[in-house]
Design a protein around this motif. Structure first.
Motif, PDB file in Angstrom:
ATOM      1  N   LEU B 163      -9.625 -22.754  35.721  1.00 13.41           N
ATOM      2  CA  LEU B 163      -9.427 -24.046  35.076  1.00 13.41           C
ATOM      3  C   LEU B 163     -10.232 -25.139  35.762  1.00 13.41           C
ATOM      4  O   LEU B 163     -10.815 -26.003  35.109  1.00 13.41           O
ATOM      5  CB  LEU B 163      -7.937 -24.395  35.045  1.00 13.41           C
ATOM      6  CG  LEU B 163      -7.155 -23.613  33.984  1.00 13.41           C
ATOM      7  CD1 LEU B 163      -5.657 -23.714  34.206  1.00 13.41           C
ATOM      8  CD2 LEU B 163      -7.515 -24.113  32.582  1.00 13.41           C
ATOM      9  N   HIS B 165     -12.931 -24.714  37.411  1.00 20.07           N
ATOM     10  CA  HIS B 165     -14.314 -24.451  37.032  1.00 20.07           C
ATOM     11  C   HIS B 165     -14.603 -25.030  35.651  1.00 20.07           C
ATOM     12  O   HIS B 165     -15.594 -25.735  35.453  1.00 20.07           O
ATOM     13  CB  HIS B 165     -14.568 -22.947  37.045  1.00 20.07           C
ATOM     14  CG  HIS B 165     -15.892 -22.556  36.498  1.00 20.07           C
ATOM     15  ND1 HIS B 165     -16.021 -21.770  35.384  1.00 20.07           N
ATOM     16  CD2 HIS B 165     -17.141 -22.873  36.881  1.00 20.07           C
ATOM     17  CE1 HIS B 165     -17.312 -21.624  35.124  1.00 20.07           C
ATOM     18  NE2 HIS B 165     -18.002 -22.264  36.014  1.00 20.07           N
ATOM     19  N   GLY B 166     -13.721 -24.770  34.718  1.00 18.65           N
ATOM     20  CA  GLY B 166     -13.897 -25.305  33.371  1.00 18.65           C
ATOM     21  C   GLY B 166     -13.927 -26.816  33.357  1.00 18.65           C
ATOM     22  O   GLY B 166     -14.759 -27.427  32.691  1.00 18.65           O
ATOM     23  N   VAL B 167     -13.030 -27.416  34.114  1.00 17.97           N
ATOM     24  CA  VAL B 167     -12.985 -28.869  34.164  1.00 17.97           C
ATOM     25  C   VAL B 167     -14.278 -29.428  34.746  1.00 17.97           C
ATOM     26  O   VAL B 167     -14.816 -30.428  34.264  1.00 17.97           O
ATOM     27  CB  VAL B 167     -11.764 -29.332  34.985  1.00 17.97           C
ATOM     28  CG1 VAL B 167     -11.938 -30.755  35.449  1.00 17.97           C
ATOM     29  CG2 VAL B 167     -10.504 -29.202  34.152  1.00 17.97           C
ATOM     30  N   ILE B 169     -17.198 -28.076  34.597  1.00 15.40           N
ATOM     31  CA  ILE B 169     -18.193 -27.953  33.536  1.00 15.40           C
ATOM     32  C   ILE B 169     -18.021 -29.095  32.543  1.00 15.40           C
ATOM     33  O   ILE B 169     -18.983 -29.723  32.128  1.00 15.40           O
ATOM     34  CB  ILE B 169     -18.003 -26.626  32.775  1.00 15.40           C
ATOM     35  CG1 ILE B 169     -18.197 -25.438  33.694  1.00 15.40           C
ATOM     36  CG2 ILE B 169     -18.947 -26.566  31.574  1.00 15.40           C
ATOM     37  CD1 ILE B 169     -19.600 -24.992  33.849  1.00 15.40           C
ATOM     38  N   ALA B 170     -16.782 -29.359  32.194  1.00 17.64           N
ATOM     39  CA  ALA B 170     -16.489 -30.389  31.203  1.00 17.64           C
ATOM     40  C   ALA B 170     -16.967 -31.764  31.651  1.00 17.64           C
ATOM     41  O   ALA B 170     -17.286 -32.607  30.830  1.00 17.64           O
ATOM     42  CB  ALA B 170     -14.994 -30.432  30.919  1.00 17.64           C
TER      43      ALA B 170
END
Lengths: 221, 221
Positions: B163, B165-167, B169-170
């Motif tokens: 998560l 990591h995703g954030v 990226i976001a």
DNA sequence: ACCTGAACACCGTTCAAGT
DNA sequence: ACCTGAACACCGTTCAAGT
């Protein structure tokens, strides 16, 4: 805005062939598939590909714009059938699923949402973007959810879009996509008390979108 | 496990030069920087680069492993000074910041967290991974936060890592990274009621981690 | 008006020849 | 034991020559 004169017959046919080859290539090799290869498989010269689609992004857009519009239209359907908050959650789930299933789609939204980088060479201002339908769709859902008191008011459409994009990345590739080396359910299972055995990317996505939405709910507003 | 015989003097020197050139190249061009170029700038033949670092990933790991270990060690410090939940939030903020500032770092964690894809050719099982220190660090923080009742128990270390990591990226690239074409504060400002004027990636990260943690808090457990 | 395909510059990777 | 750099295969992009 549309083509003034209809395309010459051979040009039109080449365009179709290129699109068909590109669909296959992107599905099999991902958004980085060799353009040269696509042209070859379509049976046209490399120059012809560039004439029709000056950039890789242009080709990606041509391939996936229908899909994008279809996803955007789902927003209206869900908004009619569900309460605002639930509609938003459901739609984000569908969008996320599309992204983890289709690499090209993810690449497109990625470059649109992250602004800059490679949003296309002719992108002076924001100009027009193939992901605009998604933007409009999420804007409506977000606004409705906020007015229904089911979403905090300090987040914008772009935030939501960005977060879903990030979450989709976080979920990893969907199985059966096409890449080599599937059948890896082990990985880091049995980690600690992880609720993560043979869970696939789709389940993970739903779980993460759920977590996210709890964080996005109206706190002590 | 370690080098039995010390490296020959010239080999050692070439290795240093390669690493120095790689640090610069990755910082300037991102994790995809040309290996040929790195070898040239280091003043060695291409073969020498491959002898020392058989894959791009090996070079990335050599460049960033110190940084990764430093971040992992911060977990202990924060755990001493803060309550479990706050320590986790603070550490995730630091990790996320590292990722949005340093593309190479993000690439490394990305391929580690998403499993498969390009985790290196020799990755049969999970084997060892340069991001293992991060895994261990987050595992301790997560467990502590759960025992303190400040984190839901149905999320695992890998979820949290994914998560964040995703954030990251976001959030997009940090400004001043090195890429061309900065000074784009306009973009899609004035969207609707977006709380998003000239906000930079760092602020966004903090905001998103905050949202995430509210979703991760113990609900009606 | 559109197509072809050779040409160019670039990159990753390997390997025979050197020291 | 290590290094060099030519060689090979591949890719993106352009453009003169064709129809």
């Amino acid at each position: 805005m549309a083509q003034v004169r209809p395309m010459r017959a051979d040009a039109r046919r080449n365009r179709e062939r290129l699109l068909a080859a590109a669909v296959e290539a992107f599905a099999a090799q991902g958004e980085g598939a060799s353009l040269d290869d696509i042209a070859k498989r379509a049976g046209v010269g490399a120059g012809t590909l560039y004439r029709h689609f000056p950039t890789r992004r242009a080709l990606l857009e041509a391939v996936y714009s229908d899909r994008i519009e279809a996803i955007a239209e789902r927003a209206g359907v869900l908004a009619e059938r569900l309460p605002a908050g639930a509609a938003l959650v459901a739609w984000l789930g569908e969008l996320g699923l599309g992204m983890i299933q289709t690499r090209g789609l993810r690449a497109l939204l990625s470059s649109s949402v992250r602004g800059g980088e490679d949003a296309g060479p002719g992108a002076g201002g924001s100009s027009s973007d193939c992901c605009d339908p998604l933007r409009r769709a999420v804007a409506r859902l977000v606004r409705a959810a906020q007015e229904a008191g089911e979403l905090r008011r300090d987040v914008g459409e772009t935030d939501v879009l960005r977060l879903v994009h990030g979450v989709a990345i976080a979920c990893g590739e969907a199985v059966g996509g096409g890449s080599a080396g599937d059948a890896r359910d082990a990985g880091n299972a049995g980690d600690a008390g992880d609720a993560e055995g043979a869970e696939d990317a789709g389940e993970r996505l739903r779980r993460y979108v759920g977590l996210l939405m709890e964080g996005l709910g109206p706190r002590g507003e």
